[in-house]
Design an enzyme around this catalytic site. Structure first.
Site, PDB file in Angstrom:
ATOM      1  N   ARG A  66       6.355   0.558  -6.629  1.00 40.46           N
ATOM      2  CA  ARG A  66       5.247   1.514  -6.598  1.00 40.46           C
ATOM      3  C   ARG A  66       5.778   2.947  -6.484  1.00 40.46           C
ATOM      4  O   ARG A  66       5.252   3.861  -7.138  1.00 40.46           O
ATOM      5  CB  ARG A  66       4.306   1.208  -5.433  1.00 40.46           C
ATOM      6  CG  ARG A  66       3.198   2.250  -5.294  1.00 40.46           C
ATOM      7  CD  ARG A  66       2.081   1.809  -4.403  1.00 40.46           C
ATOM      8  NE  ARG A  66       1.193   2.922  -4.076  1.00 40.46           N
ATOM      9  CZ  ARG A  66       0.029   2.796  -3.485  1.00 40.46           C
ATOM     10  NH1 ARG A  66      -0.416   1.604  -3.144  1.00 40.46           N
ATOM     11  NH2 ARG A  66      -0.713   3.851  -3.210  1.00 40.46           N
ATOM     12  N   ARG A  98       1.756  -4.556  -0.646  1.00 40.26           N
ATOM     13  CA  ARG A  98       2.521  -3.644   0.215  1.00 40.26           C
ATOM     14  C   ARG A  98       3.322  -4.339   1.300  1.00 40.26           C
ATOM     15  O   ARG A  98       4.158  -3.707   1.939  1.00 40.26           O
ATOM     16  CB  ARG A  98       1.563  -2.635   0.857  1.00 40.26           C
ATOM     17  CG  ARG A  98       1.012  -1.621  -0.129  1.00 40.26           C
ATOM     18  CD  ARG A  98       0.024  -0.692   0.526  1.00 40.26           C
ATOM     19  NE  ARG A  98      -1.231  -1.372   0.851  1.00 40.26           N
ATOM     20  CZ  ARG A  98      -2.196  -0.836   1.583  1.00 40.26           C
ATOM     21  NH1 ARG A  98      -2.055   0.371   2.091  1.00 40.26           N
ATOM     22  NH2 ARG A  98      -3.306  -1.518   1.817  1.00 40.26           N
ATOM     23  N   ARG A 131      -3.727 -10.944  -3.185  1.00 39.85           N
ATOM     24  CA  ARG A 131      -2.885  -9.759  -2.969  1.00 39.85           C
ATOM     25  C   ARG A 131      -1.421 -10.142  -2.733  1.00 39.85           C
ATOM     26  O   ARG A 131      -0.698  -9.459  -1.994  1.00 39.85           O
ATOM     27  CB  ARG A 131      -3.399  -8.907  -1.806  1.00 39.85           C
ATOM     28  CG  ARG A 131      -4.769  -8.300  -2.062  1.00 39.85           C
ATOM     29  CD  ARG A 131      -5.021  -7.097  -1.154  1.00 39.85           C
ATOM     30  NE  ARG A 131      -6.437  -6.706  -1.225  1.00 39.85           N
ATOM     31  CZ  ARG A 131      -7.248  -6.597  -0.180  1.00 39.85           C
ATOM     32  NH1 ARG A 131      -6.799  -6.849   1.028  1.00 39.85           N
ATOM     33  NH2 ARG A 131      -8.494  -6.241  -0.339  1.00 39.85           N
ATOM     34  N   TYR A 175     -19.188   0.321  -5.281  1.00 42.27           N
ATOM     35  CA  TYR A 175     -18.247   1.448  -5.351  1.00 42.27           C
ATOM     36  C   TYR A 175     -18.765   2.538  -6.281  1.00 42.27           C
ATOM     37  O   TYR A 175     -18.612   3.734  -6.006  1.00 42.27           O
ATOM     38  CB  TYR A 175     -16.878   0.965  -5.827  1.00 42.27           C
ATOM     39  CG  TYR A 175     -16.111   0.171  -4.793  1.00 42.27           C
ATOM     40  CD1 TYR A 175     -15.308   0.817  -3.849  1.00 42.27           C
ATOM     41  CD2 TYR A 175     -16.181  -1.211  -4.754  1.00 42.27           C
ATOM     42  CE1 TYR A 175     -14.599   0.094  -2.901  1.00 42.27           C
ATOM     43  CE2 TYR A 175     -15.482  -1.950  -3.810  1.00 42.27           C
ATOM     44  CZ  TYR A 175     -14.695  -1.288  -2.886  1.00 42.27           C
ATOM     45  OH  TYR A 175     -14.005  -2.004  -1.939  1.00 42.27           O
TER      46      TYR A 175
END
Length: 341
Positions: free
Chosen positions: A36, A27, A23, A150
């Site tokens: 984003r 963020r 990652r 998921y």
């Protein structure tokens, strides 16, 4: 071959381990948040090749990591298979659910996934042109078990209860779903390689909840099938497998699946992993991501501990899981300095 990650994946012990971060485009970086916002939402960012390439490049420009990992998401593949996918603000991904064989049979055939995923392949082509020549380009997909959890529950869950329930009560439907994901994953990763990816990684984030024979059947065997087929299509392709929280399941995982490297989470110590996993090949890992938040001298000491523990064999430095949004970008710099020393 001069790229350090490729050398480690070939089994070479290097004086300084190559480094990247799960990652790493994310963020915690202000430049990522700005891009984003420009894209509008997360999925729009994933499917915009220019902006997805930009966020992939951002941590390379800032930190000079030895590898860039394609910016995408493991749930793009089930979306391409026909599942509905959306992201709820502050709550993560949501999906339509599969609960029986009819749901599996309603999925699109694997040949039809590439229209949806073509922007991802274009991102790969852009990055293959634009990455620095010394930077290894890593593509990825989710492992079938993790993706299935998921697709069955419609969201992430702490115990993967819905997937375990389907596995235990309707084995044919569950196995058929694993097979569909496995076959589509091979084609998806193969297209990434054709578009310029040099290494692929298979993320089995929920592997640790599979026990006993289920671990062999649904973590080991799908990984083995994917790796064997990819290596048949792309001889010499290096592959990293990450069966997170596998515990003793890490032992022998590379040999059973054909992976060139096993990524290790931070639920095991680097000393244990060096003894039991690195003894047979390359390992990747495994600094606790919380140090990216807390920083300080403890971060430096923990980083050096990982480097020292794995110094006797092939090693790619990484975190034990993805960096979190609360991380301080300056702590990433401190970690890299501690690794490269």
């Amino acid at each position: 071959m001069t790229k350090t990650i490729l050398r480690a994946l070939k089994g070479e012990t290097l004086p300084t381990p190559p480094i990247w971060m799960m990652r790493q485009a994310g963020r915690y970086l202000p430049e990522y948040r700005a891009t984003r916002a420009q894209a509008g939402d997360f999925l729009s960012l994933c499917y915009n090749p220019e902006l997805a390439a930009e966020v992939t490049l951002q941590p390379i420009r800032r930190y000079g990591f030895d590898a860039a990992i394609l910016f995408a998401d493991i749930l793009l593949l089930p979306q391409a298979l026909g599942a509905e996918l959306w992201f709820a603000t502050g709550e993560g991904p949501r999906m339509s659910t599969i609960t029986d064989m009819a749901g599996v049979e309603a999925l699109k055939p694997k040949e039809e996934i590439h229209e949806t995923l073509s922007p991802v392949y274009e991102t790969c082509r852009i990055l293959a042109r634009e990455l620095p020549k010394e930077t290894t380009f890593i593509g990825f997909a989710g492992a079938p078990w993790t993706v299935a959890t998921y697709m069955i529950a419609g969201r992430g869950s702490p115990d993967q209860a819905a997937a375990h329930r389907l596995k235990d009560t309707d084995r044919p439907a569950f196995t058929a779903l694993i097979d569909r994901i496995t076959e589509a994953t091979v084609d998806y990763l193969s297209k990434q390689v054709e578009a310029g990816v040099e290494v692929v990684k298979i993320f089995d984030s929920w592997a640790g909840s599979l026990k006993g024979q289920d671990f062999d059947d649904f973590a080991v065997e799908p990984a083995r099938r994917i790796i064997a087929e990819l290596k048949a299509r792309h001889p010499g392709l290096p592959i990293i497998a990450f069966p997170r929280e596998a515990g003793d399941g890490y032992i022998g995982f590379a040999e059973k699946t054909g992976a060139d490297c096993v990524a290790i989470d931070n639920s095991v110590t680097p000393e244990w992993a060096a003894e039991h996993v690195q003894s047979t090949g390359c390992v990747q890992g495994n600094l606790d991501p919380s140090y990216m938040v807390t920083g300080g001298e403890e971060l430096v000491k923990a980083t050096r501990r990982v480097v020292d523990a794995f110094s006797g064999g092939p090693h790619i430095f990484n975190l034990g899981h993805g960096i979190t949004p609360e991380a301080d970008p300056d702590n990433v710099t401190r970690m890299i300095e501690a690794v490269r020393g």
